[in-house]
Design an enzyme around this catalytic site. Sequence first.
Site, short mmCIF file in Angstrom:
data_model
loop_
_atom_site.label_atom_id
_atom_site.label_comp_id
_atom_site.label_asym_id
_atom_site.label_seq_id
_atom_site.Cartn_x
_atom_site.Cartn_y
_atom_site.Cartn_z
N GLU A 32 0.83 -1.21 0.00
CA GLU A 32 0.00 0.00 0.00
C GLU A 32 0.86 1.26 0.00
OE1 GLU A 32 -2.49 -1.01 -1.12
OE2 GLU A 32 -4.18 -0.89 0.26
N THR A 44 -5.07 6.41 -6.08
CA THR A 44 -5.27 6.68 -4.65
C THR A 44 -4.36 7.82 -4.19
OG1 THR A 44 -5.91 4.40 -4.27
CG2 THR A 44 -5.17 5.62 -2.35
N1 HSE Z 1 -8.50 4.68 2.95
C1 HSE Z 1 -7.87 4.73 1.65
C2 HSE Z 1 -8.25 6.04 0.99
C3 HSE Z 1 -8.32 3.57 0.85
O1 HSE Z 1 -9.44 6.36 0.96
O2 HSE Z 1 -7.37 6.74 0.48
C4 HSE Z 1 -7.80 3.52 -0.55
O3 HSE Z 1 -8.38 2.40 -1.19
#
Ligand code: HSE
Length: 316
Positions: free
Chosen positions: A138, A190
């Site tokens: 991530e 993201t």
């Molecule tokens: N919590 C993260 C965001 C998840 O919203 O950036 C990304 O899938």
Amino acid sequence: MLDDAINKARGKSVTVHAPGTVANMVCGFDVLGLALNDPYDIMTIQLIEEPTVVIHNVDSYGLPVEPQKNVAGVALLEMIERLHRKTGFDITIEKRIKPGSGVGSSAASSAGAVVAANHLLGNIFNNNELVQMAMFGEKLASGVKHADNITPCIMGGVTLIRSIMPLDIISVPSPPLYVTVVHPQIEVRTEDARQILKKQILLKDAIRQWGNIAGLVAGLIKSDYELIGRSLEDVLIEPVRSILIPAFAEVKAKSLEAGALGGGISGSGPSIFMLSKDEATALAVENAMKDVYAATGIAYHTYVTTVNTQGVKIVK
Ligand code: HSE
């Protein structure tokens, strides 16, 4: 013991299905997530002698095969580091979850890889360790470690990540829920979707948000669908990110009209998800989503699925 596990694993392979996930669950930015029964990625792993990761992609997404640039690769490199042995992994990845879709594509890769490797090694690592290793993926994908896709992907169901440092994970029981997703065929990275967020928030908004998070968790535990529905409200992130998603407000309004309990942006988008109490409603929501998107001229996919309670599944 570790050497025994490695010797036993030689020549064997493990195949897993790693599920898509909906992070945030509207109000719980970076702390809540749920696993989906569909879509999922398929991965097969085996041991190799060199302490490195060899990646074969068998899909059309053209993701990097250099382990340092691949989310499954960096998670496995972290595992190799922790093993302190002359051993590595060969992994074949068939991505069915489109990267940048908002349903946890990167988490499925990194979580699926570490669970498969762990199974191959006789489950020497616990869930917390697996989450820690998968978070390296991530970090590579979005610039920050967050566990709200990885944890439900590994453990299944709805999970609350109270803290990532130290890691504190709570499985939240949930009543049966149907999930309808519309995935407009545009990509939202993201990293970009995080950069546009405000760094500071107003106390009155924070109060509303933590009221909703607490309400959602209580609603799930009590199987109180009404409470779940009214807690699916996000006053912090959605107002900023929804501008990246065509017809967001209309999809939401029409889905609620069709009977959805509530919903919003899936992860960082562009997918939008809605929760429903039963399949008939979830299908009506799907039709409402299709009507809205058909009028935009933007290509899209929809699907109706349920909560995956198992997490990454070992299939062979
Ligand atoms: N919590 C993260 C965001 C998840 O919203 O950036 C990304 O899938």
